[in-house]
Design a protein around this motif. Structure first.
Motif, PDB file in Angstrom:
ATOM      1  N   UNK A 139       0.835  -1.206   0.000  1.00 25.98           N
ATOM      2  CA  UNK A 139       0.000   0.000   0.000  1.00 25.98           C
ATOM      3  C   UNK A 139       0.869   1.254   0.000  1.00 25.98           C
ATOM      4  N   UNK A 140       0.538   2.184  -0.870  1.00 24.25           N
ATOM      5  CA  UNK A 140       1.247   3.458  -0.920  1.00 24.25           C
ATOM      6  C   UNK A 140       2.611   3.414  -1.567  1.00 24.25           C
ATOM      7  N   UNK A 141       2.937   2.333  -2.281  1.00 24.55           N
ATOM      8  CA  UNK A 141       4.266   2.210  -2.880  1.00 24.55           C
ATOM      9  C   UNK A 141       4.290   2.533  -4.378  1.00 24.55           C
ATOM     10  N   UNK A 142       3.187   2.990  -4.931  1.00 27.95           N
ATOM     11  CA  UNK A 142       3.171   3.413  -6.329  1.00 27.95           C
ATOM     12  C   UNK A 142       3.306   2.281  -7.328  1.00 27.95           C
ATOM     13  N   UNK A 150       5.752   3.617 -10.119  1.00 26.03           N
ATOM     14  CA  UNK A 150       5.983   5.042  -9.893  1.00 26.03           C
ATOM     15  C   UNK A 150       6.765   5.278  -8.602  1.00 26.03           C
ATOM     16  N   UNK A 151       6.638   4.374  -7.653  1.00 28.66           N
ATOM     17  CA  UNK A 151       7.305   4.539  -6.363  1.00 28.66           C
ATOM     18  C   UNK A 151       6.526   5.447  -5.448  1.00 28.66           C
ATOM     19  N   UNK A 152       6.836   5.382  -4.159  1.00 22.48           N
ATOM     20  CA  UNK A 152       6.113   6.210  -3.181  1.00 22.48           C
ATOM     21  C   UNK A 152       6.588   7.657  -3.222  1.00 22.48           C
ATOM     22  N   UNK A 153       5.740   8.530  -2.735  1.00 18.19           N
ATOM     23  CA  UNK A 153       6.118   9.938  -2.562  1.00 18.19           C
ATOM     24  C   UNK A 153       6.900  10.011  -1.253  1.00 18.19           C
ATOM     25  N   UNK A 154       8.042  10.621  -1.291  1.00 20.79           N
ATOM     26  CA  UNK A 154       8.886  10.747  -0.092  1.00 20.79           C
ATOM     27  C   UNK A 154       8.433  11.956   0.712  1.00 20.79           C
ATOM     28  N   UNK A 155       8.225  11.750   1.993  1.00 21.66           N
ATOM     29  CA  UNK A 155       7.862  12.883   2.840  1.00 21.66           C
ATOM     30  C   UNK A 155       9.141  13.595   3.278  1.00 21.66           C
ATOM     31  N   UNK A 156       9.012  14.842   3.642  1.00 23.47           N
ATOM     32  CA  UNK A 156      10.183  15.637   4.026  1.00 23.47           C
ATOM     33  C   UNK A 156      10.528  15.414   5.457  1.00 23.47           C
TER      34      UNK A 156
END
Length: 156
Positions: A139-142, A150-156
């Motif tokens: 889940x959430x890995x794109x 696509x890969x996950x969105x990296x949080x800051x």
């Protein structure tokens, strides 16, 4: 024993059902397969509903290859809406696997995309039935089927 339904079309230019069956047989056991072939994508919703209600399938893969014209895209949208309605009517998953003919630059890429997207969704079907924890881990890995993830969105 679980039953996996596969609905495919004669309009497709690639035998997506054979790829799905091959991948499912390599993936695991504990199921049998019911295949139902129809002319085109707009016939898939009723084929899937028949697979679920009459042939007692636990889940169905709906395989289709809409053409590149605007009319084809409209028919694919109508078919997709019908598949959603069939899911809601039967309370069973129908995994739509459409490969649009204009997604690829040539026949070689279209064959690759058809094969890889179908196989990856066949694994998704198996996972929904037998290994739901694998889907939860992803889940959430794109994840994408057919092309690179696509890969996950990296949080800051």
């Amino acid at each position: 024993m679980k039953i996996i339904g596969i609905a495919d079309t004669t309009f497709a230019r690639f035998d997506m059902a054979s790829a799905a069956i091959n991948e499912l047989e390599r993936t695991g056991t504990g199921f049998r397969i019911e295949r139902y072939t129809v002319p085109g994508v707009k016939d898939l919703p009723v084929a899937c509903k028949i697979l679920i209600e009459e042939r007692k399938c636990d889940i169905v893969l709906a395989l289709g290859m809409p053409g590149p014209m605007e009319k084809d895209k409209m028919c694919a949208h109508e078919a997709s809406t019908g598949l959603i309605r069939a899911q809601l009517m039967t309370n069973k998953h129908i995994i739509e696997v459409f490969v649009h003919m204009d997604e690829a630059k040539d026949d070689k890429e279209l064959a690759f995309l058809s094969d890889s997207r179908t196989r990856e969704h066949a694994i998704n079907v198996y996972d929904l039935l037998f290994r739901p924890e694998k889907l939860r881990r992803n889940a959430g890995t794109g994840q994408r089927q057919g092309f690179a993830d696509a890969g996950p969105i990296r949080s800051r």
